[in-house]
Design a protein around this motif. Structure first.
Motif, PDB file in Angstrom:
ATOM      1  N   SER A 141       0.520  -1.286   0.449  1.00  0.00           N
ATOM      2  CA  SER A 141      -0.294  -0.199   0.460  1.00  0.00           C
ATOM      3  C   SER A 141       0.512   1.348  -0.317  1.00  0.00           C
ATOM      4  O   SER A 141       0.506   2.276  -0.539  1.00  0.00           O
ATOM      5  N   VAL A 142       1.923   1.406   0.249  1.00  0.00           N
ATOM      6  CA  VAL A 142       2.859   2.042   0.547  1.00  0.00           C
ATOM      7  C   VAL A 142       3.598   2.661  -1.040  1.00  0.00           C
ATOM      8  O   VAL A 142       3.108   3.980  -1.452  1.00  0.00           O
ATOM      9  N   LEU A 143       4.123   1.183  -1.365  1.00  0.00           N
ATOM     10  CA  LEU A 143       4.354   1.930  -2.719  1.00  0.00           C
ATOM     11  C   LEU A 143       3.542   1.893  -3.950  1.00  0.00           C
ATOM     12  O   LEU A 143       3.441   2.799  -4.648  1.00  0.00           O
ATOM     13  N   ALA A 144       2.008   1.539  -3.224  1.00  0.00           N
ATOM     14  CA  ALA A 144       1.322   2.429  -4.385  1.00  0.00           C
ATOM     15  C   ALA A 144       0.571   3.737  -4.669  1.00  0.00           C
ATOM     16  O   ALA A 144       0.102   4.554  -5.482  1.00  0.00           O
ATOM     17  N   ASN A 145       1.548   4.488  -3.131  1.00  0.00           N
ATOM     18  CA  ASN A 145       1.246   5.737  -3.964  1.00  0.00           C
ATOM     19  C   ASN A 145       2.480   6.526  -3.225  1.00  0.00           C
ATOM     20  O   ASN A 145       2.228   8.041  -2.464  1.00  0.00           O
ATOM     21  N   LEU A 146       3.217   6.229  -3.588  1.00  0.00           N
ATOM     22  CA  LEU A 146       4.563   6.492  -3.558  1.00  0.00           C
ATOM     23  C   LEU A 146       4.483   7.069  -5.141  1.00  0.00           C
ATOM     24  O   LEU A 146       4.151   7.174  -5.975  1.00  0.00           O
ATOM     25  N   LYS A 147       4.875   8.548  -4.986  1.00  0.00           N
ATOM     26  CA  LYS A 147       5.453   9.882  -6.406  1.00  0.00           C
ATOM     27  C   LYS A 147       6.723  10.328  -6.324  1.00  0.00           C
ATOM     28  O   LYS A 147       7.763  10.327  -4.969  1.00  0.00           O
ATOM     29  N   VAL A 148       7.530  10.157  -7.580  1.00  0.00           N
ATOM     30  CA  VAL A 148       8.405  10.686  -7.569  1.00  0.00           C
ATOM     31  C   VAL A 148       8.354  12.076  -8.222  1.00  0.00           C
ATOM     32  O   VAL A 148       7.977  12.147  -9.269  1.00  0.00           O
ATOM     33  N   VAL A 149       9.018  12.985  -7.898  1.00  0.00           N
ATOM     34  CA  VAL A 149       9.055  14.628  -8.382  1.00  0.00           C
ATOM     35  C   VAL A 149       9.830  14.661  -9.152  1.00  0.00           C
ATOM     36  O   VAL A 149      11.253  15.130  -8.034  1.00  0.00           O
ATOM     37  N   PRO A 150       9.951  14.916 -10.160  1.00  0.00           N
ATOM     38  CA  PRO A 150      11.896  15.437 -10.699  1.00  0.00           C
ATOM     39  C   PRO A 150      12.368  16.778 -10.136  1.00  0.00           C
ATOM     40  O   PRO A 150      11.462  16.908 -10.160  1.00  0.00           O
ATOM     41  N   ASN A 151      13.844  16.885 -10.404  1.00  0.00           N
ATOM     42  CA  ASN A 151      14.203  18.374 -10.489  1.00  0.00           C
ATOM     43  C   ASN A 151      13.333  19.333 -11.813  1.00  0.00           C
ATOM     44  O   ASN A 151      12.853  18.385 -12.929  1.00  0.00           O
ATOM     45  N   LYS A 152      13.308  21.023 -11.458  1.00  0.00           N
ATOM     46  CA  LYS A 152      12.379  20.656 -12.620  1.00  0.00           C
ATOM     47  C   LYS A 152      13.458  21.372 -13.540  1.00  0.00           C
ATOM     48  O   LYS A 152      14.937  21.172 -13.631  1.00  0.00           O
ATOM     49  N   ASP A 153      12.985  20.722 -14.617  1.00  0.00           N
ATOM     50  CA  ASP A 153      13.756  21.050 -16.136  1.00  0.00           C
ATOM     51  C   ASP A 153      14.537  19.891 -16.875  1.00  0.00           C
ATOM     52  O   ASP A 153      14.606  19.318 -17.385  1.00  0.00           O
ATOM     53  N   PHE A 154      13.644  18.771 -15.157  1.00  0.00           N
ATOM     54  CA  PHE A 154      14.810  17.484 -15.820  1.00  0.00           C
ATOM     55  C   PHE A 154      14.621  16.013 -16.756  1.00  0.00           C
ATOM     56  O   PHE A 154      12.697  16.592 -16.764  1.00  0.00           O
ATOM     57  N   ASN A 155      15.012  15.950 -17.779  1.00  0.00           N
ATOM     58  CA  ASN A 155      14.293  14.470 -18.734  1.00  0.00           C
ATOM     59  C   ASN A 155      15.818  13.959 -18.821  1.00  0.00           C
ATOM     60  O   ASN A 155      16.510  14.031 -18.809  1.00  0.00           O
ATOM     61  N   SER A 156      14.949  13.398 -20.209  1.00  0.00           N
ATOM     62  CA  SER A 156      15.714  11.765 -20.172  1.00  0.00           C
ATOM     63  C   SER A 156      16.901  12.793 -21.036  1.00  0.00           C
ATOM     64  O   SER A 156      17.782  11.175 -21.397  1.00  0.00           O
ATOM     65  N   ASN A 157      16.687  13.957 -21.979  1.00  0.00           N
ATOM     66  CA  ASN A 157      18.312  13.893 -21.564  1.00  0.00           C
ATOM     67  C   ASN A 157      19.233  14.337 -21.241  1.00  0.00           C
ATOM     68  O   ASN A 157      20.136  14.391 -21.543  1.00  0.00           O
ATOM     69  N   GLN A 158      18.511  14.821 -19.746  1.00  0.00           N
ATOM     70  CA  GLN A 158      19.957  14.347 -18.776  1.00  0.00           C
ATOM     71  C   GLN A 158      20.671  13.411 -18.153  1.00  0.00           C
ATOM     72  O   GLN A 158      21.661  12.838 -18.294  1.00  0.00           O
TER      73      GLN A 158
END
Length: 290
Positions: free
Chosen positions: A2-19
């Motif tokens: 139940s903990v994992l089901a509510n886990l949210k990950v917020v990346p740094n501003k402007d981060f994407n797979s290009n970095q």
């Protein structure tokens, strides 16, 4: 679970797979087992920044101004422009209604030549030109026009691997100041004779600007010389200190100017003629010497 089901990950501003090609890596340990989950972060294009730097904010009628264009996007990675072009437009708000000429836009190439842009204002980034290496541009005013001109630069940019482009646009305004742009020549009509006939000169407009209306001519001449007009029959208004005001003819054309020296005066007569005119609602002048 139940903990994992509510886990949210917020990346740094402007981060994407290009970095980071792996995007976000999440390490999970449970029941003595460890696993890594990789979550790609799709790039989203940020709007770029365009700056226009003109060499002046005011120019004279029939003049031109040069300007530099810079495009920056300090956030995105691998920025490209749509179709590899930028668009430069001149929005003219001229205030003289009797003229119709429009201005032109150019870029200065590597051979220092002015190359006119097409009607749609498109400039292609080729022949060594890039986002970071743009040429200087030039706006040339419409003949005998004055008022305000707004230069607008626009383009669409996209970050590498992003799904869409972002539109960016900026403008700057230049004021075109009216001047006497009619070409006027001073021609000698007759030489003077000591204690006899008056010397005279004719002011001739060889290339008129139809938006200009002549109002008067201010003559500055040496002490001891009087100024006449209307075939030498009328004395001009003496303003003192060698200055004389001559009206234009009833049809608006420039007058013939007559000079009469004091008794026994001989030699050449030097003078300065300042043409006073109106271009629309603006007062303008032009100085001639003879």
């Amino acid at each position: 679970e139940s903990v994992l089901a509510n886990l949210k990950v917020v990346p740094n501003k402007d981060f994407n797979s290009n970095q980071d090609i792996d995007g976000i890596s999440i390490k999970v340990e449970a029941n003595g087992n460890e696993s890594t989950i990789k979550v790609p972060v799709t790039p989203v294009t940020d709007e770029g920044i365009i700056t226009i730097t003109p060499d002046s904010t005011t120019i004279n009628e029939n003049g031109e101004f040069k300007f530099d264009i810079k495009f920056k996007n300090n956030v995105d990675v691998g920025t490209t422009l749509k179709d590899n072009v930028i668009y430069i437009k001149a929005n003219e708000n001229y205030i003289d209604s009797t003229e119709t000429a429009t201005g032109k836009l150019y870029y200065i190439n590597n051979s220092d030549q002015k190359i006119e842009l097409p009607a749609d204002g498109k400039f292609e980034l080729k022949d060594g030109y890039t986002i970071d290496n743009l040429p200087q541009f030039v706006y040339e005013t419409g003949e005998n026009r004055n008022g305000a001109v707004s230069i607008t630069v626009s383009t669409e940019n996209k970050e590498a691997n992003a799904d869409s482009y972002a539109q960016t646009s900026v403008n700057t305004t230049i004021t075109v100041i009216p001047v006497v742009s009619s070409e006027i020549k001073v021609g000698n009509v007759q030489d003077g004779i000591e204690d006899g006939q008056m010397a005279s000169v004719k002011l001739t407009v060889t290339n008129p600007d139809s938006s200009e209306k002549f109002e008067s001519v201010l003559i500055k001449v040496a002490s001891g010389v009087a100024v006449y007009y209307d075939n030498g029959t009328k004395l001009a208004m003496n303003l003192g200190d060698g200055s004389w005001l001559v009206p234009v003819k009833s049809d608006g054309t420039l007058p013939e100017i007559f000079f009469k020296g004091k008794e026994h005066l001989g030699g050449e007569i030097d003078f300065t003629a300042t043409i006073n005119a109106k271009d629309g609602e603006a007062k303008v002048t032009k100085e001639l010497t003879g």
